[in-house]
Design an enzyme around this catalytic site. Structure first.
Site, PDB file in Angstrom:
ATOM      1  N   ARG A  48      -6.053   5.734  -7.741  1.00 19.04           N
ATOM      2  CA  ARG A  48      -5.928   7.188  -7.738  1.00 19.04           C
ATOM      3  C   ARG A  48      -5.970   7.750  -9.161  1.00 19.04           C
ATOM      4  O   ARG A  48      -6.635   8.759  -9.429  1.00 19.04           O
ATOM      5  CB  ARG A  48      -4.630   7.588  -7.028  1.00 19.04           C
ATOM      6  N   THR A 102      -2.183   5.350   2.274  1.00 18.12           N
ATOM      7  CA  THR A 102      -3.342   4.462   2.149  1.00 18.12           C
ATOM      8  C   THR A 102      -3.380   3.548   3.368  1.00 18.12           C
ATOM      9  O   THR A 102      -2.371   2.950   3.732  1.00 18.12           O
ATOM     10  CB  THR A 102      -3.259   3.620   0.865  1.00 18.12           C
ATOM     11  N   LEU A 150       0.827  -1.199   0.000  1.00 19.75           N
ATOM     12  CA  LEU A 150       0.000   0.000   0.000  1.00 19.75           C
ATOM     13  C   LEU A 150       0.866   1.255   0.000  1.00 19.75           C
ATOM     14  O   LEU A 150       1.959   1.273   0.561  1.00 19.75           O
ATOM     15  CB  LEU A 150      -0.903   0.016   1.239  1.00 19.75           C
ATOM     16  N   ASP A 151       0.351   2.330  -0.620  1.00 22.37           N
ATOM     17  CA  ASP A 151       1.029   3.617  -0.547  1.00 22.37           C
ATOM     18  C   ASP A 151       1.096   4.077   0.906  1.00 22.37           C
ATOM     19  O   ASP A 151       0.272   3.680   1.742  1.00 22.37           O
ATOM     20  CB  ASP A 151       0.265   4.663  -1.369  1.00 22.37           C
ATOM     21  N   ARG A 152       2.046   4.954   1.190  1.00 28.25           N
ATOM     22  CA  ARG A 152       2.246   5.445   2.559  1.00 28.25           C
ATOM     23  C   ARG A 152       0.940   5.946   3.187  1.00 28.25           C
ATOM     24  O   ARG A 152       0.623   5.639   4.341  1.00 28.25           O
ATOM     25  CB  ARG A 152       3.282   6.569   2.549  1.00 28.25           C
TER      26      ARG A 152
END
Length: 298
Positions: A236, A139, A135-137
């Site tokens: 996104r 998220t 996961l992105d930071r």
């Protein structure tokens, strides 16, 4: 990290070489090489055997997977860790927004990997960081970590075969029309940027996202999304491509009025357990910063 697995051979699977049998169970080439180095890692009816020996009906094959090393560049750090589930093969963790997945420049000791390294260090167990969904930071939500090389390899194969099902929740401003649909748009790097991605129909990799409006409140829409692929920044960019970017997204839509990070949450993951083949489903409730915008009973 040690793991012992036992298989009893049936008439349908014998005679067969041990190595070939293990490949049918998802053992990778690297794992088989590792097992060959340990004389006591492969046993037939309790006795050590070589990989080229054959299994016969009624044989009991025992495999000892032993890992004694840890990820050298991951510092154990006592950080909050919300474990949703754990067994001998994997963990499901609810990652908070703002926590990077793994160390990088300027993020050496504040990541999920650091927290897990400390968790296993306290148990005096080796730890190699193997994350299924990065996961992105910013998220939040369900993240799966494998505890051994066998589980990691099988899960990676399952992801490629679309056998790991992922549901996300996201918030956009305004309404969507239509309220459900599929976004099929290939993604690639944005020219001139090492971080941003963009829709690229010429050189991009295939990416498919299914979306459904769940609720509307406070001038916003809560969206449920299912991924067929897992490209970087897929949700996104896909939502921006249809004119409904996620609020709070500093890269693609710096609309920070209601939230200070992209309003995106990994809500649910489900799959058959890589080793036991039992159905597994993990769910993380929508975090408070998203609930302030959309009151959703989960």
């Amino acid at each position: 990290m040690n793991r012992t697995l036992t298989y009893t051979l049936s008439d349908q699977t014998s005679p067969i070489k041990i190595e070939h049998f293990l490949r049918t169970k998802g053992y990778s080439r690297q794992l088989i090489v590792n097992l060959k180095k340990d004389r006591d890692s492969v046993l037939i009816n309790g006795n050590p055997r070589y990989m080229n020996e054959r299994l016969h009906s009624g044989d009991e094959l025992t495999i000892h997977i032993r890992e004694t090393e840890s990820s050298e560049k991951i510092l154990p750090v006592p950080l909050p860790l919300d474990i949703l589930y754990e067994d001998e093969d994997l963990l499901a963790v609810n990652k908070p927004a703002g926590m990077p997945i793994h160390p990088s420049i300027n993020n050496y000791d504040n990541t999920l990997a650091n927290a897990l390294a400390y968790y296993f260090h306290e148990q005096k167990k080796p730890f190699i960081f193997r994350c299924t969904n990065r996961l992105d930071r910013d998220t939040s939500g369900v993240t799966i970590i494998s505890k051994n090389l066998l589980c990691s390899g099988i899960l990676a194969s399952m992801v490629m075969k679309q056998q790991v099902h992922r549901q996300y929740l996201a918030i956009v401003r305004g309404s969507l029309f239509p309220e459900s649909g599929t976004i099929n748009a290939p993604l690639g790097r944005k020219p001139g940027s090492i971080i941003e991605r963009t829709v690229d129909y010429e050189q991009g990799e295939p990416a498919v996202t299914h979306y459904q409006v769940v609720k509307k409140e406070n001038g916003h829409s809560l969206i449920s999304l299912y991924l067929e692929t897992g490209r970087t920044h897929q949700i996104r960019i896909h939502m921006k491509s249809i004119g409904s970017p996620l609020i709070g997204d500093y890269l693609y839509n710096p609309d920070m009025e209601w939230i200070r990070r992209q309003a995106l949450h990994s809500h649910k993951m489900s799959f058959l357990h890589p080793i036991t083949r039992k159905y597994m489903e993990f769910m993380a409730p929508m975090p408070e910063d998203m609930q302030r915008i959309i009151s959703y009973p989960i």
